[in-house]
Design a protein around this motif. Structure first.
Motif, PDB file in Angstrom:
ATOM      1  N   HIS A   1       0.836  -1.199   0.000  1.00 40.42           N
ATOM      2  CA  HIS A   1       0.000   0.000   0.000  1.00 40.42           C
ATOM      3  C   HIS A   1       0.876   1.256   0.000  1.00 40.42           C
ATOM      4  O   HIS A   1       0.601   2.212  -0.720  1.00 40.42           O
TER       5      HIS A   1
ATOM      6  N   TYR B   1       2.344   1.720  -3.428  1.00 46.81           N
ATOM      7  CA  TYR B   1       1.306   2.196  -4.346  1.00 46.81           C
ATOM      8  C   TYR B   1       1.068   3.688  -4.154  1.00 46.81           C
ATOM      9  O   TYR B   1       0.942   4.441  -5.123  1.00 46.81           O
ATOM     10  N   GLN B   2       1.032   4.150  -2.900  1.00 49.45           N
ATOM     11  CA  GLN B   2       0.829   5.570  -2.629  1.00 49.45           C
ATOM     12  C   GLN B   2       1.990   6.390  -3.184  1.00 49.45           C
ATOM     13  O   GLN B   2       1.782   7.454  -3.764  1.00 49.45           O
ATOM     14  N   ARG B   3       3.221   5.912  -3.004  1.00 45.33           N
ATOM     15  CA  ARG B   3       4.394   6.623  -3.490  1.00 45.33           C
ATOM     16  C   ARG B   3       4.371   6.710  -5.013  1.00 45.33           C
ATOM     17  O   ARG B   3       4.656   7.753  -5.592  1.00 45.33           O
ATOM     18  N   THR B   4       3.997   5.603  -5.676  1.00 48.52           N
ATOM     19  CA  THR B   4       3.914   5.599  -7.134  1.00 48.52           C
ATOM     20  C   THR B   4       2.841   6.565  -7.607  1.00 48.52           C
ATOM     21  O   THR B   4       3.050   7.329  -8.550  1.00 48.52           O
ATOM     22  N   SER B   5       1.699   6.561  -6.950  1.00 48.74           N
ATOM     23  CA  SER B   5       0.613   7.464  -7.327  1.00 48.74           C
ATOM     24  C   SER B   5       1.024   8.916  -7.158  1.00 48.74           C
ATOM     25  O   SER B   5       0.664   9.766  -7.977  1.00 48.74           O
ATOM     26  N   LEU B   6       1.777   9.204  -6.111  1.00 50.62           N
ATOM     27  CA  LEU B   6       2.239  10.565  -5.884  1.00 50.62           C
ATOM     28  C   LEU B   6       3.134  11.021  -7.033  1.00 50.62           C
ATOM     29  O   LEU B   6       2.949  12.117  -7.576  1.00 50.62           O
TER      30      LEU B   6
ATOM     31  N   ILE C   1       3.280   9.816 -10.105  1.00 50.68           N
ATOM     32  CA  ILE C   1       2.487   9.926 -11.337  1.00 50.68           C
ATOM     33  C   ILE C   1       1.724  11.247 -11.349  1.00 50.68           C
ATOM     34  O   ILE C   1       1.670  11.940 -12.368  1.00 50.68           O
ATOM     35  N   GLY C   2       1.162  11.621 -10.211  1.00 51.01           N
ATOM     36  CA  GLY C   2       0.450  12.899 -10.109  1.00 51.01           C
ATOM     37  C   GLY C   2       1.363  14.081 -10.328  1.00 51.01           C
ATOM     38  O   GLY C   2       1.027  15.023 -11.054  1.00 51.01           O
TER      39      GLY C   2
END
Length: 55
Positions: free
Chosen positions: A11, A14-19, A21-22
């Motif tokens: 999790h 995933y949060q780090r990757t989403s950050l 990407i954003g």
């Protein structure tokens, strides 16, 4: 390693990757706006249609 620890680690990743990407998407949008603004100021656009300000 328990299943709970594995889930927590996934999790977090995933949060780090989403950050990132954003952040990348925001940077690309800013670059696009700057690029289009400079092209418009230099009159170097290939856009044939103009949107009239007053109809």
């Amino acid at each position: 390693m328990s299943n709970h620890d594995h889930h927590r680690r996934e999790h977090r990743r995933y949060q780090r990757t989403s950050l990132w990407i954003g952040i990348g998407a925001i940077v690309l949008i800013i670059l696009l706006i700057v690029w289009l603004t400079i092209a418009d100021l230099w009159g170097d656009t290939d856009v044939a249609a103009r949107i009239p300000l007053f109809i």
